[in-house]
Design an enzyme around this catalytic site. Structure first.
Site, PDB file in Angstrom:
ATOM      1  N   GLU A  62      -7.059  -0.668  -7.295  1.00 36.70           N
ATOM      2  CA  GLU A  62      -7.263   0.022  -8.549  1.00 36.70           C
ATOM      3  C   GLU A  62      -6.628  -0.865  -9.626  1.00 36.70           C
ATOM      4  OE1 GLU A  62      -5.621   3.976  -8.763  1.00 36.70           O
ATOM      5  OE2 GLU A  62      -6.384   4.215 -10.796  1.00 36.70           O
ATOM      6  N   ARG A  84       1.428   0.557   6.097  1.00 36.48           N
ATOM      7  CA  ARG A  84       1.797  -0.160   4.877  1.00 36.48           C
ATOM      8  C   ARG A  84       2.952  -1.088   5.157  1.00 36.48           C
ATOM      9  NH1 ARG A  84       0.350   2.515   0.182  1.00 36.48           N
ATOM     10  NH2 ARG A  84       1.868   1.448  -1.108  1.00 36.48           N
ATOM     11  N   LYS A  94       3.229   0.119  -7.005  1.00 38.22           N
ATOM     12  CA  LYS A  94       2.866  -0.310  -8.359  1.00 38.22           C
ATOM     13  C   LYS A  94       3.527   0.555  -9.419  1.00 38.22           C
ATOM     14  CE  LYS A  94      -1.740  -1.011  -7.413  1.00 38.22           C
ATOM     15  NZ  LYS A  94      -3.092  -0.616  -7.729  1.00 38.22           N
TER      16      LYS A  94
HETATM   17  P1  ATP Z   1       0.535   1.359  -4.909  1.00 39.57           P
HETATM   18  O1  ATP Z   1       1.048   2.561  -4.168  1.00 39.57           O
HETATM   19  O2  ATP Z   1       1.449   0.199  -4.905  1.00 39.57           O
HETATM   20  O3  ATP Z   1      -0.006   1.666  -6.265  1.00 39.57           O
HETATM   21  P2  ATP Z   1      -2.075   1.564  -3.945  1.00 39.57           P
HETATM   22  O4  ATP Z   1      -2.459   1.825  -2.553  1.00 39.57           O
HETATM   23  O5  ATP Z   1      -2.193   2.714  -4.820  1.00 39.57           O
HETATM   24  O6  ATP Z   1      -0.663   0.885  -4.015  1.00 39.57           O
HETATM   25  P3  ATP Z   1      -4.425   0.107  -4.512  1.00 39.57           P
HETATM   26  O7  ATP Z   1      -4.755  -0.730  -5.677  1.00 39.57           O
HETATM   27  O8  ATP Z   1      -5.178   1.365  -4.302  1.00 39.57           O
HETATM   28  O9  ATP Z   1      -2.891   0.402  -4.607  1.00 39.57           O
HETATM   29  O10 ATP Z   1      -4.443  -0.755  -3.185  1.00 39.57           O
HETATM   30  C1  ATP Z   1      -5.488  -1.599  -2.813  1.00 39.57           C
HETATM   31  C2  ATP Z   1      -5.450  -1.805  -1.332  1.00 39.57           C
HETATM   32  O11 ATP Z   1      -4.199  -2.350  -0.931  1.00 39.57           O
HETATM   33  C3  ATP Z   1      -5.603  -0.474  -0.597  1.00 39.57           C
HETATM   34  O12 ATP Z   1      -6.526  -0.660   0.450  1.00 39.57           O
HETATM   35  C4  ATP Z   1      -4.234  -0.189  -0.078  1.00 39.57           C
HETATM   36  O13 ATP Z   1      -4.288   0.526   1.119  1.00 39.57           O
HETATM   37  C5  ATP Z   1      -3.638  -1.579   0.119  1.00 39.57           C
HETATM   38  N1  ATP Z   1      -2.185  -1.531  -0.002  1.00 39.57           N
HETATM   39  C6  ATP Z   1      -1.475  -1.046  -1.043  1.00 39.57           C
HETATM   40  N2  ATP Z   1      -0.156  -1.110  -0.782  1.00 39.57           N
HETATM   41  C7  ATP Z   1      -0.019  -1.642   0.449  1.00 39.57           C
HETATM   42  C8  ATP Z   1       1.093  -1.967   1.289  1.00 39.57           C
HETATM   43  N3  ATP Z   1       2.337  -1.751   0.886  1.00 39.57           N
HETATM   44  N4  ATP Z   1       0.842  -2.507   2.488  1.00 39.57           N
HETATM   45  C9  ATP Z   1      -0.410  -2.758   2.890  1.00 39.57           C
HETATM   46  N5  ATP Z   1      -1.504  -2.481   2.155  1.00 39.57           N
HETATM   47  C10 ATP Z   1      -1.325  -1.931   0.956  1.00 39.57           C
HETATM   48 MG    MG Z   2      -4.454   3.526  -4.108  1.00 50.51          MG
END
Ligand code: ATP
Ligand code: MG
Length: 572
Positions: free
Chosen positions: A36, A262, A272
């Site tokens: 995102e 994760r 983020k």
């Molecule tokens: P955050 O919680 O940091 O905002 P998010 O999952 O909301 O992370 P996205 O932009 O939706 O952020 O993530 C893009 C991809 O990266 C998704 O498929 C998510 O599952 C993966 N991802 C995000 N954080 C991690 C992590 N700590 N370890 C592994 N994969 C991750």
């Molecule tokens: Mg997400």
């Protein structure tokens, strides 16, 4: 790129893919990385990038980059651009154009109409609070909304009018009609569309209704013919919804969602939202602060794509907890730099040394290779002169037992140069050491003295030739392994006050040529990277310490930024 496979040795997702290819279920695979654009990517995303792009590479498939841009208020062009830069910098390229969930808004709308037509979606008039109340809890089933049994015609009419902007934000939502008594709360008639008058970075003001993530994601995957939709474990409970939506609709395919754990890194944060808070609270200088676990921050610090990819390979993929020590990441970066960073000398806390027996006619400067194992990196002249500087803590008047550095009456080898003895210590009226008087053994250039053993080797610079440089030393951003674990305290309270130390140091002349982002080993001090933005910007040389030479994060290091380290036996 390295010849080693990008992803780890066998893991369960790889096995699933191998089986799908072997059975003929798929001829080839298509994965996607779906961020995102609401912040900069961090090390956790790097894990996901390496997994998705890595699998595509390893199995000769392809990987899409798709922005999940369904929350217009939080998303920006700046974030979207940075994410593309980060993916490319890590060494990956997506298939074709960048994709956006918003490219599918019209199709998503039409699919929602299909759900209404088949009686599987309805327009809800309850308020958000009422919806929550009706939803029930983990132990109690929900109850049906009074609006659940609206006619198809009425639902179609209301949904069209939602799109046309006839209702206020939040006045109505569209819900999937699944099961209000399901044990899985995600299936209790989830909201799939909401009214929100927000400007979208791609579609502007064209839409005032936006689809929800769960509804959007599975359809976007299907429209792109994704074979394996890999996501983190928190989506496990959403998988029945992912599958339900696709089963109701006439979509091109039904991708398989597979969850993995994760990555969490000790002494830092991988969220983020929390990283954004560090930026807005000005706890750090920005998303690209070299202490941040963001890809752009790690890049500025001097971490390499190869090091980060190796880290992703080493930590592996599984469904069990993935909390990793920073040392593992630092170790991967250090190993990568060890083989390719040219080695030069720098002094961060200079102590002046006068060579009392310096003889212009005799004293010689030496050529030295930039890397002992890689002569192809070239060499340079290491100037020797009558005044040199050494690291202040390489000298001690009252050394502890086993001291191998300089002391009064003792000898050390100056790296690439002579053996030098300290004859006198010069102090000011306060008693502070201001200068050492030393003499060299003219017979020891490139060879050991015959009558005695000199064990210690220290780094140094010719005062006349050295160039001033700003040296930034970094340490862990937080003082505790899990800064966000303590609910009673804000993680901002655990910032390590010594996480940044700026020193006015000196470097060899050879570093004047360094381009921003070039890597060096400063002998005995660590690996450094010319700052991407500030180096040579205002006629100043600026180097960031990427990582120390050895894994040595100790209490002393927080207190004293320079710990001379070993790695110098036998160096002449
Ligand atoms: P955050 O919680 O940091 O905002 P998010 O999952 O909301 O992370 P996205 O932009 O939706 O952020 O993530 C893009 C991809 O990266 C998704 O498929 C998510 O599952 C993966 N991802 C995000 N954080 C991690 C992590 N700590 N370890 C592994 N994969 C991750
Ligand atoms: Mg997400």
């Amino acid at each position: 790129m390295r010849s080693k496979p990008t992803t780890s040795a066998p893991h369960f997702i790889r096995n699933i893919i191998e089986a799908a290819l072997a059975s003929g279920k798929h001829q080839s695979i298509i994965t996607r990385f779906p961020p995102e654009p609401n912040g900069y990517l961090h090390i956790g995303h790097a894990k996901s990038i390496c997994l998705n792009f890595g699998l595509a590479q390893d199995f000769n498939g392809t990987c899409n980059l798709r922005f999940d841009d369904t929350n217009p208020e939080k998303e920006s062009e700046e974030y979207a651009q940075s994410i593309q830069d980060d993916v490319r910098w890590l060494g990956f390229q997506w298939q074709g154009e960048v994709r956006w969930a918003s490219d599918y808004f019209e199709q998503l709308y039409n699919y929602a109409c299909d759900l209404i037509q088949s009686g599987e979606a309805y327009v809800e008039d309850l308020t958000a609070d009422e919806i929550r109340e009706y939803r029930g809890t983990l132990t109690q089933p929900g109850k049906n909304s009074p609006y659940r049994d609206r006619s198809i015609a009425e639902n179609m009419d209301l949904f069209q009018r939602m799109r046309a902007g006839e209702f206020a934000d939040g006045a109505r939502v569209l819900r999937a009609k699944i099961d209000m008594s399901s044990g899985n709360i995600n299936l209790r008639d989830p909201v799939i569309y909401r009214i929100r008058r927000a400007h979208h970075i791609r579609t502007g003001d064209r839409w005032c209704i936006y689809p929800m993530y769960d509804y959007t994601h599975c359809i976007s995957d299907a429209l792109e013919n994704i074979t394996h939709s890999l996501c983190t474990l928190e989506f496990e409970d959403h998988r029945p919804l992912y599958d339900w939506v696709l089963e109701q609709l006439n979509v091109p395919c039904h991708p398989q969602q597979i969850e993995f754990s994760r990555l969490e890194l000790r002494y830092t944060l991988t969220s983020k939202r929390k990283l954004l808070q560090l930026v807005t609270d000005q706890r750090v200088s920005g998303w690209d602060d070299p202490r941040m676990p963001t890809i752009i921050g790690m890049r500025r610090r001097g971490y390499t794509p190869q090091g980060i990819r190796e880290f992703a390979r080493r930590i592996g993929i599984s469904k069990s907890e993935n909390i990793v020590d920073l040392d593992v990441l630092e170790g991967c970066v250090r190993e990568d730099l060890e083989a390719r960073a040219p080695r030069i000398m720098a002094v961060v806390q200079p102590l002046k040394v006068r060579i009392t027996n310096f003889d212009q006619a005799q004293a010689t400067s030496r050529n030295a290779d930039f890397h002992p194992q890689h002569p192809e990196l070239g060499n340079r002249l290491v100037h020797f002169d009558n005044e040199i500087m050494i690291e202040a803590d390489d000298f001690s008047e009252t050394p502890p037992a086993g001291w191998q550095r300089l002391t009064v009456g003792g000898e050390v080898r100056l790296r690439y140069s002579y053996v030098m003895r300290c004859d006198a210590v010069i102090k000011n009226v306060q008693g502070t050491i201001i200068e050492l008087h030393c003499s060299i053994d003219a017979n020891t250039l490139g060879k050991n003295p015959v009558d005695r053993k000199v064990k210690g080797v220290i780094h140094w610079l010719s005062a006349r030739h050295a160039l001033p440089a700003e040296i930034r030393l970094y340490d862990r951003l937080f003082t505790v392994p899990e800064p966000d674990a303590d609910k009673a305290h804000d993680f901002g309270e655990f910032i390590n006050p010594h996480s940044l130390t700026v020193m006015q140091g000196w470097v060899e002349e050879a570093a004047s040529e360094a381009a921003p982002e070039s890597h060096y080993q400063f002998e005995r001090l660590g690996y450094f990277c010319a700052d991407r933005y500030d180096h040579q910007a205002k006629n100043k040389l600026v180097f960031n310490r990427t990582v120390t030479l050895k894994d040595s994060w100790t209490k002393e290091q927080v207190a004293s930024p320079h710990i001379p380290q070993g790695d110098n036996e036998g160096a002449m």
